[in-house]
Design a protein around this motif. Structure first.
Motif, PDB file in Angstrom:
ATOM      1  N   PRO A  89     -23.445  75.979  49.241  1.00 18.59           N
ATOM      2  CA  PRO A  89     -23.799  75.574  47.517  1.00 18.59           C
ATOM      3  C   PRO A  89     -23.015  74.644  46.444  1.00 18.59           C
ATOM      4  N   LEU A  90     -23.349  74.481  46.243  1.00 22.83           N
ATOM      5  CA  LEU A  90     -22.716  73.169  45.490  1.00 22.83           C
ATOM      6  C   LEU A  90     -22.742  73.513  43.842  1.00 22.83           C
ATOM      7  N   GLU A  91     -21.468  73.072  42.897  1.00 23.39           N
ATOM      8  CA  GLU A  91     -21.982  73.060  41.539  1.00 23.39           C
ATOM      9  C   GLU A  91     -23.066  71.788  41.231  1.00 23.39           C
ATOM     10  N   ASN A  92     -23.966  72.432  40.366  1.00 20.15           N
ATOM     11  CA  ASN A  92     -24.611  71.669  39.710  1.00 20.15           C
ATOM     12  C   ASN A  92     -23.817  70.966  38.263  1.00 20.15           C
ATOM     13  N   ARG A  93     -24.053  69.107  38.940  1.00 20.96           N
ATOM     14  CA  ARG A  93     -23.273  68.485  38.003  1.00 20.96           C
ATOM     15  C   ARG A  93     -23.890  67.711  36.943  1.00 20.96           C
ATOM     16  N   ARG A  94     -24.752  68.496  36.331  1.00 20.87           N
ATOM     17  CA  ARG A  94     -25.679  68.377  35.465  1.00 20.87           C
ATOM     18  C   ARG A  94     -24.874  68.937  33.464  1.00 20.87           C
ATOM     19  N   ASP A  95     -24.628  67.866  32.966  1.00 23.76           N
ATOM     20  CA  ASP A  95     -24.329  69.225  31.814  1.00 23.76           C
ATOM     21  C   ASP A  95     -25.739  68.614  31.107  1.00 23.76           C
ATOM     22  N   ARG A 122     -30.639  82.926  54.698  1.00 28.99           N
ATOM     23  CA  ARG A 122     -31.892  83.071  53.161  1.00 28.99           C
ATOM     24  C   ARG A 122     -31.034  83.735  51.725  1.00 28.99           C
ATOM     25  N   ASP A 123     -30.184  84.835  52.679  1.00 31.62           N
ATOM     26  CA  ASP A 123     -29.836  85.674  51.534  1.00 31.62           C
ATOM     27  C   ASP A 123     -28.749  84.807  50.462  1.00 31.62           C
ATOM     28  N   ALA A 124     -28.344  84.295  51.277  1.00 35.52           N
ATOM     29  CA  ALA A 124     -27.209  83.392  50.453  1.00 35.52           C
ATOM     30  C   ALA A 124     -27.789  81.945  49.172  1.00 35.52           C
ATOM     31  N   ILE A 125     -28.952  81.496  50.109  1.00 34.52           N
ATOM     32  CA  ILE A 125     -29.681  80.488  48.907  1.00 34.52           C
ATOM     33  C   ILE A 125     -30.177  82.003  47.790  1.00 34.52           C
ATOM     34  N   ARG A 126     -30.960  82.993  48.131  1.00 37.08           N
ATOM     35  CA  ARG A 126     -31.330  83.470  47.231  1.00 37.08           C
ATOM     36  C   ARG A 126     -29.822  83.666  45.895  1.00 37.08           C
ATOM     37  N   ALA A 127     -28.596  84.154  45.889  1.00 43.05           N
ATOM     38  CA  ALA A 127     -27.968  84.918  45.734  1.00 43.05           C
ATOM     39  C   ALA A 127     -27.585  84.360  45.112  1.00 43.05           C
ATOM     40  N   HIS A 128     -26.840  82.212  44.954  1.00 41.50           N
ATOM     41  CA  HIS A 128     -26.500  81.578  44.571  1.00 41.50           C
ATOM     42  C   HIS A 128     -27.764  81.270  43.169  1.00 41.50           C
ATOM     43  N   GLY A 129     -28.675  81.618  43.519  1.00 41.09           N
ATOM     44  CA  GLY A 129     -30.125  81.318  42.407  1.00 41.09           C
ATOM     45  C   GLY A 129     -30.198  82.153  41.991  1.00 41.09           C
ATOM     46  N   ALA A 130     -29.612  83.776  41.973  1.00 36.03           N
ATOM     47  CA  ALA A 130     -30.262  84.982  41.308  1.00 36.03           C
ATOM     48  C   ALA A 130     -28.760  84.517  40.062  1.00 36.03           C
ATOM     49  N   GLU A 187     -30.835  75.494  37.060  1.00 38.11           N
ATOM     50  CA  GLU A 187     -30.960  75.419  37.927  1.00 38.11           C
ATOM     51  C   GLU A 187     -29.437  75.333  38.882  1.00 38.11           C
ATOM     52  N   VAL A 188     -29.158  76.020  40.714  1.00 41.95           N
ATOM     53  CA  VAL A 188     -28.312  75.445  41.789  1.00 41.95           C
ATOM     54  C   VAL A 188     -29.164  74.445  43.241  1.00 41.95           C
ATOM     55  N   CYS A 189     -28.269  74.557  43.747  1.00 41.19           N
ATOM     56  CA  CYS A 189     -28.716  73.572  44.795  1.00 41.19           C
ATOM     57  C   CYS A 189     -27.348  73.791  45.851  1.00 41.19           C
ATOM     58  N   GLY A 190     -27.694  73.454  46.728  1.00 38.99           N
ATOM     59  CA  GLY A 190     -27.120  73.264  48.275  1.00 38.99           C
ATOM     60  C   GLY A 190     -27.212  72.499  49.349  1.00 38.99           C
ATOM     61  N   ALA A 191     -26.198  72.385  50.359  1.00 45.85           N
ATOM     62  CA  ALA A 191     -26.613  71.786  51.372  1.00 45.85           C
ATOM     63  C   ALA A 191     -26.785  72.604  52.525  1.00 45.85           C
ATOM     64  N   LEU A 192     -27.633  72.277  53.215  1.00 50.46           N
ATOM     65  CA  LEU A 192     -28.471  73.032  54.518  1.00 50.46           C
ATOM     66  C   LEU A 192     -27.604  71.924  55.751  1.00 50.46           C
ATOM     67  N   LEU A 193     -26.887  73.394  56.777  1.00 52.38           N
ATOM     68  CA  LEU A 193     -26.237  72.425  57.946  1.00 52.38           C
ATOM     69  C   LEU A 193     -26.891  73.604  59.001  1.00 52.38           C
ATOM     70  N   GLY A 194     -27.108  72.666  60.035  1.00 55.07           N
ATOM     71  CA  GLY A 194     -28.098  73.099  61.210  1.00 55.07           C
ATOM     72  C   GLY A 194     -27.994  72.107  62.168  1.00 55.07           C
ATOM     73  N   ARG A 195     -28.987  72.694  63.086  1.00 48.55           N
ATOM     74  CA  ARG A 195     -29.704  71.862  63.677  1.00 48.55           C
ATOM     75  C   ARG A 195     -31.243  70.890  63.809  1.00 48.55           C
ATOM     76  N   ASP A 196     -31.274  69.883  64.261  1.00 49.59           N
ATOM     77  CA  ASP A 196     -32.370  69.110  63.695  1.00 49.59           C
ATOM     78  C   ASP A 196     -33.539  69.591  65.234  1.00 49.59           C
ATOM     79  N   GLY A 243     -30.646  69.127  55.069  1.00 40.41           N
ATOM     80  CA  GLY A 243     -31.592  69.384  54.159  1.00 40.41           C
ATOM     81  C   GLY A 243     -30.684  70.169  53.131  1.00 40.41           C
ATOM     82  N   TRP A 244     -31.226  69.913  51.886  1.00 42.98           N
ATOM     83  CA  TRP A 244     -30.897  70.510  50.731  1.00 42.98           C
ATOM     84  C   TRP A 244     -31.875  71.723  49.631  1.00 42.98           C
ATOM     85  N   TYR A 245     -31.118  72.826  49.251  1.00 43.57           N
ATOM     86  CA  TYR A 245     -32.059  73.587  48.678  1.00 43.57           C
ATOM     87  C   TYR A 245     -31.901  73.095  47.601  1.00 43.57           C
TER      88      TYR A 245
END
Lengths: 100, 145
Positions: free
Chosen positions: B50-56, B10-18, B24-33, B86-88
Protein backbone atom coordinates in the motif's frame (compact mmCIF):
# COMPACT_ATOMS: atom_id res chain seq x y z
CA UNK A 1 33.37 0.67 -15.46
CA UNK A 2 30.83 -2.09 -14.83
CA UNK A 3 27.38 -0.64 -14.22
CA UNK A 4 24.14 -2.49 -13.56
CA UNK A 5 21.08 -1.25 -15.49
CA UNK A 6 17.80 -2.35 -13.89
CA UNK A 7 14.90 -3.02 -16.27
CA UNK A 8 11.32 -2.60 -14.93
CA UNK A 9 8.88 -5.48 -15.41
CA UNK A 10 6.85 -3.93 -18.31
CA UNK A 11 10.00 -3.62 -20.43
CA UNK A 12 11.55 -7.03 -19.76
CA UNK A 13 9.72 -8.56 -22.71
CA UNK A 14 11.99 -6.40 -24.91
CA UNK A 15 15.16 -7.48 -23.09
CA UNK A 16 14.94 -11.27 -23.26
CA UNK A 17 13.05 -11.21 -19.94
CA UNK A 18 16.13 -10.00 -18.07
CA UNK A 19 15.68 -7.89 -14.94
CA UNK A 20 19.05 -6.21 -15.43
CA UNK A 21 22.07 -6.05 -17.69
CA UNK A 22 25.67 -5.25 -16.83
CA UNK A 23 27.34 -2.78 -19.17
CA UNK A 24 30.60 -0.87 -19.39
CA UNK A 25 30.01 2.89 -19.33
CA UNK A 26 31.44 6.20 -18.12
CA UNK A 27 28.11 8.06 -18.06
CA UNK A 28 24.42 7.27 -17.61
CA UNK A 29 23.87 8.03 -21.31
CA UNK A 30 26.56 5.52 -22.32
CA UNK A 31 25.00 2.89 -20.08
CA UNK A 32 21.59 3.42 -21.72
CA UNK A 33 23.15 3.32 -25.19
CA UNK A 34 24.86 0.02 -24.38
CA UNK A 35 21.54 -1.36 -23.15
CA UNK A 36 19.83 -0.36 -26.40
CA UNK A 37 22.71 -1.71 -28.50
CA UNK A 38 22.00 -5.10 -26.94
CA UNK A 39 18.22 -4.87 -26.87
CA UNK A 40 17.20 -2.62 -29.77
CA UNK A 41 13.44 -2.96 -29.21
CA UNK A 42 13.79 -0.97 -25.99
CA UNK A 43 14.62 2.22 -27.88
CA UNK A 44 11.06 3.15 -28.84
CA UNK A 45 9.88 2.58 -25.27
CA UNK A 46 12.60 4.75 -23.72
CA UNK A 47 13.15 7.51 -26.27
CA UNK A 48 10.92 9.84 -28.27
CA UNK A 49 11.53 10.20 -32.00
CA UNK A 50 13.61 13.33 -31.38
CA UNK A 51 16.02 11.28 -29.26
CA UNK A 52 14.94 12.66 -25.88
CA UNK A 53 14.00 10.34 -23.03
CA UNK A 54 10.25 9.82 -22.79
CA UNK A 55 8.62 11.87 -20.03
CA UNK A 56 6.99 8.74 -18.55
CA UNK A 57 10.41 7.19 -18.01
CA UNK A 58 12.53 8.28 -15.05
CA UNK A 59 16.17 7.37 -14.80
CA UNK A 60 17.80 6.98 -11.42
CA UNK A 61 21.48 6.64 -10.61
CA UNK A 62 21.46 4.65 -7.38
CA UNK A 63 18.85 6.63 -5.38
CA UNK A 64 18.96 9.90 -7.29
CA UNK A 65 16.94 11.17 -10.24
CA UNK A 66 19.42 12.07 -13.04
CA UNK A 67 17.31 15.18 -13.82
CA UNK A 68 18.78 16.66 -10.64
CA UNK A 69 22.32 15.49 -11.46
CA UNK A 70 23.85 16.02 -14.89
CA UNK A 71 21.09 14.16 -16.73
CA UNK A 72 22.50 11.66 -19.25
CA UNK A 73 25.98 13.17 -18.90
CA UNK A 74 26.05 12.12 -15.22
CA UNK A 75 29.28 10.16 -14.63
CA UNK A 76 29.01 6.61 -13.31
CA UNK A 77 31.52 4.56 -11.39
CA UNK A 78 32.18 0.87 -10.95
CA UNK A 79 29.36 -0.82 -9.04
CA UNK A 80 26.75 1.90 -9.66
CA UNK A 81 23.14 0.98 -10.45
CA UNK A 82 21.12 2.79 -13.12
CA UNK A 83 17.37 2.15 -12.77
CA UNK A 84 14.68 2.76 -15.39
CA UNK A 85 11.60 3.76 -13.40
CA UNK A 86 8.15 4.03 -15.01
CA UNK A 87 5.92 6.97 -14.01
CA UNK A 88 2.74 5.65 -12.44
CA UNK A 89 -0.41 7.76 -12.24
CA UNK A 90 -4.13 7.52 -12.82
CA UNK A 91 -7.51 8.43 -11.49
CA UNK A 92 -10.99 9.53 -12.34
CA UNK A 93 -10.85 12.00 -15.20
CA UNK A 94 -14.25 13.61 -15.44
CA UNK A 95 -14.17 15.74 -12.34
CA UNK A 96 -10.74 17.16 -13.09
CA UNK A 97 -11.89 18.03 -16.61
CA UNK A 98 -14.72 20.07 -15.10
CA UNK A 99 -12.41 21.78 -12.68
CA UNK A 100 -9.78 22.73 -15.24
CA UNK B 1 -5.71 -13.12 -19.41
CA UNK B 2 -6.49 -14.08 -15.86
CA UNK B 3 -5.39 -12.57 -12.58
CA UNK B 4 -5.50 -14.60 -9.40
CA UNK B 5 -5.70 -12.66 -6.14
CA UNK B 6 -5.33 -14.36 -2.78
CA UNK B 7 -7.98 -13.63 -0.12
CA UNK B 8 -5.35 -11.72 1.86
CA UNK B 9 -4.59 -9.49 -1.16
CA UNK B 10 -8.28 -8.80 -1.86
CA UNK B 11 -8.91 -7.96 1.79
CA UNK B 12 -5.86 -5.68 1.95
CA UNK B 13 -6.98 -3.72 -1.14
CA UNK B 14 -10.57 -3.38 0.17
CA UNK B 15 -9.40 -2.28 3.62
CA UNK B 16 -7.01 0.29 2.10
CA UNK B 17 -9.78 1.65 -0.14
CA UNK B 18 -12.24 1.99 2.76
CA UNK B 19 -9.62 3.58 5.02
CA UNK B 20 -8.66 6.15 2.40
CA UNK B 21 -12.21 7.10 1.34
CA UNK B 22 -13.15 9.71 0.04
CA UNK B 23 -9.63 9.95 -1.38
CA UNK B 24 -8.17 7.68 -4.01
CA UNK B 25 -5.61 5.25 -2.68
CA UNK B 26 -3.11 3.14 -4.59
CA UNK B 27 -0.56 0.42 -4.14
CA UNK B 28 1.68 -2.10 -5.85
CA UNK B 29 0.78 -5.70 -6.72
CA UNK B 30 3.54 -8.25 -6.19
CA UNK B 31 3.44 -11.78 -7.52
CA UNK B 32 4.38 -13.99 -10.41
CA UNK B 33 3.63 -13.56 -14.08
CA UNK B 34 2.23 -16.42 -16.13
CA UNK B 35 4.89 -18.65 -17.63
CA UNK B 36 2.91 -18.96 -20.84
CA UNK B 37 1.26 -16.28 -22.96
CA UNK B 38 -2.23 -16.02 -24.43
CA UNK B 39 -5.83 -15.93 -23.31
CA UNK B 40 -5.57 -18.58 -20.59
CA UNK B 41 -2.36 -17.25 -19.08
CA UNK B 42 -2.64 -16.89 -15.32
CA UNK B 43 -0.83 -14.20 -13.36
CA UNK B 44 -0.82 -14.45 -9.60
CA UNK B 45 -0.71 -11.69 -6.96
CA UNK B 46 0.39 -12.80 -3.52
CA UNK B 47 1.34 -9.53 -1.78
CA UNK B 48 0.61 -5.81 -1.95
CA UNK B 49 2.53 -2.69 -1.01
CA UNK B 50 0.00 0.00 0.00
CA UNK B 51 1.33 3.44 -0.91
CA UNK B 52 0.56 6.92 0.17
CA UNK B 53 -1.23 9.02 -2.43
CA UNK B 54 1.21 11.87 -3.08
CA UNK B 55 -1.28 14.14 -4.84
CA UNK B 56 -1.90 17.10 -2.56
CA UNK B 57 -3.81 19.00 -5.24
CA UNK B 58 -6.63 16.55 -6.06
CA UNK B 59 -6.38 13.39 -3.98
CA UNK B 60 -10.09 12.64 -4.42
CA UNK B 61 -9.80 11.97 -8.13
CA UNK B 62 -6.13 11.41 -8.87
CA UNK B 63 -3.27 9.33 -7.67
CA UNK B 64 0.37 9.48 -8.48
CA UNK B 65 3.20 7.36 -7.24
CA UNK B 66 6.63 8.90 -6.90
CA UNK B 67 9.55 7.22 -8.70
CA UNK B 68 10.99 6.55 -5.22
CA UNK B 69 7.83 4.59 -4.37
CA UNK B 70 8.15 2.62 -7.62
CA UNK B 71 11.78 1.80 -6.77
CA UNK B 72 10.69 0.80 -3.25
CA UNK B 73 8.00 -1.50 -4.67
CA UNK B 74 10.50 -3.05 -7.12
CA UNK B 75 12.89 -3.69 -4.24
CA UNK B 76 10.14 -5.16 -2.05
CA UNK B 77 9.31 -7.53 -4.91
CA UNK B 78 12.93 -8.59 -5.37
CA UNK B 79 13.38 -9.12 -1.62
CA UNK B 80 10.41 -11.51 -1.65
CA UNK B 81 11.56 -13.15 -4.91
CA UNK B 82 8.44 -11.82 -6.60
CA UNK B 83 7.81 -9.44 -9.50
CA UNK B 84 6.04 -6.09 -9.54
CA UNK B 85 3.14 -7.25 -11.75
CA UNK B 86 0.84 -4.24 -11.49
CA UNK B 87 -0.91 -1.55 -9.51
CA UNK B 88 -4.23 -1.04 -7.78
CA UNK B 89 -6.13 2.14 -7.16
CA UNK B 90 -9.62 3.13 -6.06
CA UNK B 91 -12.36 5.13 -7.75
CA UNK B 92 -14.31 6.70 -4.88
CA UNK B 93 -17.99 7.07 -5.82
CA UNK B 94 -17.20 6.11 -9.42
CA UNK B 95 -17.44 2.84 -11.34
CA UNK B 96 -14.45 0.49 -11.36
CA UNK B 97 -13.65 1.30 -15.00
CA UNK B 98 -10.43 2.86 -16.34
CA UNK B 99 -10.72 6.56 -17.09
CA UNK B 100 -9.19 8.36 -20.06
CA UNK B 101 -6.61 9.75 -17.65
CA UNK B 102 -5.81 6.20 -16.56
CA UNK B 103 -5.26 5.16 -20.18
CA UNK B 104 -2.99 8.10 -20.96
CA UNK B 105 -0.82 7.27 -17.98
CA UNK B 106 -0.82 3.48 -18.09
CA UNK B 107 1.89 1.10 -19.22
CA UNK B 108 1.35 -2.07 -21.21
CA UNK B 109 1.98 -5.37 -19.42
CA UNK B 110 1.08 -4.22 -15.89
CA UNK B 111 -2.24 -5.37 -14.41
CA UNK B 112 -4.29 -2.37 -13.25
CA UNK B 113 -6.77 -3.36 -10.55
CA UNK B 114 -9.50 -0.80 -9.87
CA UNK B 115 -11.76 -0.92 -6.82
CA UNK B 116 -14.97 1.10 -6.74
CA UNK B 117 -15.68 2.52 -3.28
CA UNK B 118 -19.19 3.93 -2.71
CA UNK B 119 -19.78 5.89 0.51
CA UNK B 120 -16.73 4.24 2.11
CA UNK B 121 -17.99 0.71 1.25
CA UNK B 122 -15.65 -1.24 -1.07
CA UNK B 123 -17.56 -2.49 -4.12
CA UNK B 124 -16.70 -3.98 -7.48
CA UNK B 125 -13.09 -4.94 -8.20
CA UNK B 126 -11.93 -5.16 -11.82
CA UNK B 127 -8.58 -5.61 -13.57
CA UNK B 128 -7.34 -4.22 -16.87
CA UNK B 129 -4.35 -4.39 -19.17
CA UNK B 130 -3.39 -1.73 -21.69
CA UNK B 131 -2.85 -2.88 -25.29
CA UNK B 132 0.75 -2.76 -26.50
CA UNK B 133 -0.16 0.02 -28.96
CA UNK B 134 -1.95 1.93 -26.12
CA UNK B 135 -5.21 1.88 -28.12
CA UNK B 136 -7.33 0.63 -25.23
CA UNK B 137 -7.78 -1.73 -22.32
CA UNK B 138 -8.64 -5.39 -22.19
CA UNK B 139 -10.48 -6.64 -19.12
CA UNK B 140 -8.63 -9.28 -17.18
CA UNK B 141 -10.75 -11.77 -15.27
CA UNK B 142 -10.11 -11.88 -11.54
CA UNK B 143 -9.96 -15.27 -9.89
CA UNK B 144 -10.05 -15.86 -6.18
CA UNK B 145 -7.32 -18.09 -4.84
Amino acid sequence: MAVKVMIPTPLRAYAEKRDHVEVAAKTVGEALNSLIARHGELRRHLYQEDGRLRSFVNVYLNDEDIRYLQKEATPVKDGDTVSLVPSIAGGISTRLRWES
Amino acid sequence: MRLRLTAQVRDAIRAHGARGYPHEVCGALLGRDAESEGVGALREVTAVVPLENRRDDSPRNRFSVTPEDVLRAERAARDQRLELVGWYHTHPDHPARPSEFDREHAWPWYSYVILGVAASEPGEMTSWRLADDRSGYAAESIEEA
